[in-house]
Design a protein around this motif. Sequence first.
Motif, PDB file in Angstrom:
ATOM      1  N   UNK A  17       7.150   1.563  15.336  1.00  0.00           N
ATOM      2  CA  UNK A  17       6.437   0.244  14.419  1.00  0.00           C
ATOM      3  C   UNK A  17       6.206  -1.006  14.590  1.00  0.00           C
ATOM      4  N   UNK A  18       6.411  -0.717  16.335  1.00  0.00           N
ATOM      5  CA  UNK A  18       4.991  -1.938  17.429  1.00  0.00           C
ATOM      6  C   UNK A  18       3.327  -1.453  16.991  1.00  0.00           C
ATOM      7  N   UNK A  19       3.023   0.450  17.044  1.00  0.00           N
ATOM      8  CA  UNK A  19       1.459   0.115  16.159  1.00  0.00           C
ATOM      9  C   UNK A  19       1.525  -0.216  15.109  1.00  0.00           C
ATOM     10  N   UNK A  20       2.373  -0.257  14.533  1.00  0.00           N
ATOM     11  CA  UNK A  20       1.648  -1.361  13.309  1.00  0.00           C
ATOM     12  C   UNK A  20       0.984  -2.520  12.614  1.00  0.00           C
ATOM     13  N   UNK A  21       0.182  -2.347  12.276  1.00  0.00           N
ATOM     14  CA  UNK A  21      -0.461  -3.793  12.093  1.00  0.00           C
ATOM     15  C   UNK A  21      -0.158  -4.879  11.737  1.00  0.00           C
ATOM     16  N   UNK A  22       1.227  -5.472  11.977  1.00  0.00           N
ATOM     17  CA  UNK A  22       1.723  -6.485  10.696  1.00  0.00           C
ATOM     18  C   UNK A  22       1.146  -7.544  10.379  1.00  0.00           C
ATOM     19  N   UNK A  23      -0.234  -8.261  11.804  1.00  0.00           N
ATOM     20  CA  UNK A  23      -0.681  -9.463  11.010  1.00  0.00           C
ATOM     21  C   UNK A  23      -1.780  -9.364   9.543  1.00  0.00           C
ATOM     22  N   UNK A  24      -2.057  -7.536  10.257  1.00  0.00           N
ATOM     23  CA  UNK A  24      -3.146  -7.945   8.877  1.00  0.00           C
ATOM     24  C   UNK A  24      -2.429  -7.235   7.734  1.00  0.00           C
ATOM     25  N   UNK A  25      -1.887  -6.951   7.558  1.00  0.00           N
ATOM     26  CA  UNK A  25      -0.761  -6.206   6.353  1.00  0.00           C
ATOM     27  C   UNK A  25      -0.039  -7.769   5.782  1.00  0.00           C
ATOM     28  N   UNK A  26       0.353  -8.515   6.410  1.00  0.00           N
ATOM     29  CA  UNK A  26       1.129  -9.617   5.965  1.00  0.00           C
ATOM     30  C   UNK A  26      -0.022 -10.366   5.250  1.00  0.00           C
ATOM     31  N   UNK A  27      -1.241 -10.381   5.780  1.00  0.00           N
ATOM     32  CA  UNK A  27      -2.547 -11.368   5.344  1.00  0.00           C
ATOM     33  C   UNK A  27      -2.421 -10.330   3.733  1.00  0.00           C
ATOM     34  N   UNK A  28      -2.596  -8.857   4.078  1.00  0.00           N
ATOM     35  CA  UNK A  28      -2.900  -8.158   2.383  1.00  0.00           C
ATOM     36  C   UNK A  28      -1.967  -8.529   1.591  1.00  0.00           C
ATOM     37  N   UNK A  29      -0.833  -8.451   2.072  1.00  0.00           N
ATOM     38  CA  UNK A  29       0.026  -8.473   0.620  1.00  0.00           C
ATOM     39  C   UNK A  29      -0.520 -10.070   0.169  1.00  0.00           C
ATOM     40  N   UNK A  30      -0.520 -10.772   1.109  1.00  0.00           N
ATOM     41  CA  UNK A  30       0.267 -12.521   0.710  1.00  0.00           C
ATOM     42  C   UNK A  30      -1.882 -12.600  -0.280  1.00  0.00           C
ATOM     43  N   UNK A  31      -2.477 -12.035   0.001  1.00  0.00           N
ATOM     44  CA  UNK A  31      -3.754 -12.225  -0.605  1.00  0.00           C
ATOM     45  C   UNK A  31      -3.008 -11.965  -2.218  1.00  0.00           C
ATOM     46  N   UNK A  32      -2.156  -9.969  -2.335  1.00  0.00           N
ATOM     47  CA  UNK A  32      -2.384  -9.913  -3.482  1.00  0.00           C
ATOM     48  C   UNK A  32      -1.096 -10.579  -4.126  1.00  0.00           C
ATOM     49  N   UNK A  33      -0.028 -11.429  -3.753  1.00  0.00           N
ATOM     50  CA  UNK A  33       1.461 -11.781  -4.319  1.00  0.00           C
ATOM     51  C   UNK A  33       0.419 -13.407  -4.690  1.00  0.00           C
ATOM     52  N   UNK A  34      -0.762 -13.658  -4.447  1.00  0.00           N
ATOM     53  CA  UNK A  34      -1.832 -14.682  -5.110  1.00  0.00           C
ATOM     54  C   UNK A  34      -2.460 -14.214  -6.437  1.00  0.00           C
ATOM     55  N   UNK A  35      -2.897 -13.716  -6.232  1.00  0.00           N
ATOM     56  CA  UNK A  35      -3.759 -12.574  -7.351  1.00  0.00           C
ATOM     57  C   UNK A  35      -3.389 -11.162  -8.015  1.00  0.00           C
ATOM     58  N   UNK A  36      -1.952 -11.406  -7.786  1.00  0.00           N
ATOM     59  CA  UNK A  36      -1.889  -9.628  -8.837  1.00  0.00           C
ATOM     60  C   UNK A  36      -1.317 -10.767 -10.003  1.00  0.00           C
ATOM     61  N   UNK A  37      -0.695  -9.327 -11.223  1.00  0.00           N
ATOM     62  CA  UNK A  37      -0.518 -10.007 -12.857  1.00  0.00           C
ATOM     63  C   UNK A  37       0.968 -10.158 -12.627  1.00  0.00           C
ATOM     64  N   UNK A  38       1.142 -10.514 -13.171  1.00  0.00           N
ATOM     65  CA  UNK A  38       3.384 -10.742 -12.802  1.00  0.00           C
ATOM     66  C   UNK A  38       3.902  -9.724 -13.941  1.00  0.00           C
ATOM     67  N   UNK A  39       3.613  -9.476 -14.873  1.00  0.00           N
ATOM     68  CA  UNK A  39       3.860  -8.287 -15.522  1.00  0.00           C
ATOM     69  C   UNK A  39       4.280  -7.469 -15.688  1.00  0.00           C
ATOM     70  N   UNK A  40       4.521  -6.481 -16.184  1.00  0.00           N
ATOM     71  CA  UNK A  40       4.882  -5.194 -16.293  1.00  0.00           C
ATOM     72  C   UNK A  40       3.623  -4.062 -15.866  1.00  0.00           C
TER      73      UNK A  40
END
Length: 460
Positions: free
Chosen positions: A120-143
């Motif tokens: 897990x130490x090799x995974x770019x966690x900060x980059x992943x958090x940035x990508x997920x945070x962006x998608x949480x702002x723009x992703x549709x909330x429906x099914x």
Amino acid sequence: MDVHISLEGRGDLAAQVYRQLLDAILDGRLRSGERLPPTRQLAHRLQISRNTVALAYDRLVADGFLVGRAGAGTFVSAEPVRGRAAPKGVVRPRPIWREVDTPAPLPSTRYDFRVGVPDARLFPMETWRRLVARELRVSAAGYSDPAGHIPLRAAISRHIGVSRSVHAGPDDVLITNGAQQALDLIGRVLIEPGACVAVEEPGYPPARRLFRSLGARVAGVPVDEEGIDVRAIPGSARIVYVTPSHQFPLGTPMSLARRAALLAWAERRNAVIIEDDYDSEFRFGARPLEPLQSLDRAGRVIYVGSFSKTLLPMLRLGFLVSPASLGPALRAAKHLSDWHGEVPTQAALARFIDEGLLARHIRKATRVYAARHTMIAEELAADVRLVPSSVGLHVCALGVSVRPTPGLTVEPLEAYCGESPPQRGLVLGYGAITLDDLPEGLRLLKSRMSAGPEAAAPRP
């Protein structure tokens, strides 16, 4: 907190309120320190007198389950209250489910040779958090689409097309919650009760248990230095599950001749091949062989992949690539199973792939794992018979065992055998142990290891 209370009839209403609040406390639904609604508020909601609620509260205070604080309200007592278990009941599962259990996870130790655990130490966690945070702002909330986020399906089809020569477009890809759900969906669609499913022996236990839970008769087929012995597959089998790129757990790749023989067998038997390509991204040497899926001309191979070992198990992201004839049924099975996965996570992974971050991570991780693989091979070469392997996150040592040792986690080969007698050996993962800890871990491993005569004998 709003407390659900239902009152019946015109009996002792205070006793009903008391009993239901007491049950909520004993069950752990109301936890120590939680504030109850004011008596006036609860009485208004229940349409009873305030004195009735106050009487129930006073009784719970007297019994020690509630405590009143002047000017603050009424709270569940700070004394810990154990939650009550659900009734034991008399309902029993189908007999197969009394045989299928969930193995306890192996403990994490300093010298951790568990299998299938990436670093897990090799995974770019900060980059992943940035990508997920962006998608949480723009992703549709429906099914969403049961087959998965369309950009991710497109990204995966491009990625496996380039890196593994898999023939697939976005419509051929279905996103799953890990490879295990992919196998479950395939089984739901293809396995009839009593059908014979062939698996590798030794092989991947969760797949074997899953197929049995779906009503299949599971037959173990021996594996040699070229992969599964096609001649030993039962004539009644109509599904065969294989790990050709890096046989799990032995680690040998299936030879090209054996791949051709398996495809020819499937054609003669009108059968389906499930190809699990679980960790082939990490390749240290030798040319990769063509996946069965890319050699398949008849549409009999279902290709299963996962990001659990490439990235992190906690992401629970996998996929399958199926022939077009199975696509609608698999999509319907996914819809009935859990409708769809987490859209923000899938969208973040699509960007992770498209921005080249996945390829970069694989290159970096491969260098790290290659160094660990080399150290293990060189350190153990004189003491044990290692199965040749140039890919993945583990190696297999034949004919040896290890005495239980504090601080050392090792998996026996016997745990992956479904037939008797089981093979003796060790499966050594190197994703969870650092290069710095490997020398001492290997020294401890060898000091606790005992070898039988088969450790040095050639494989059959």
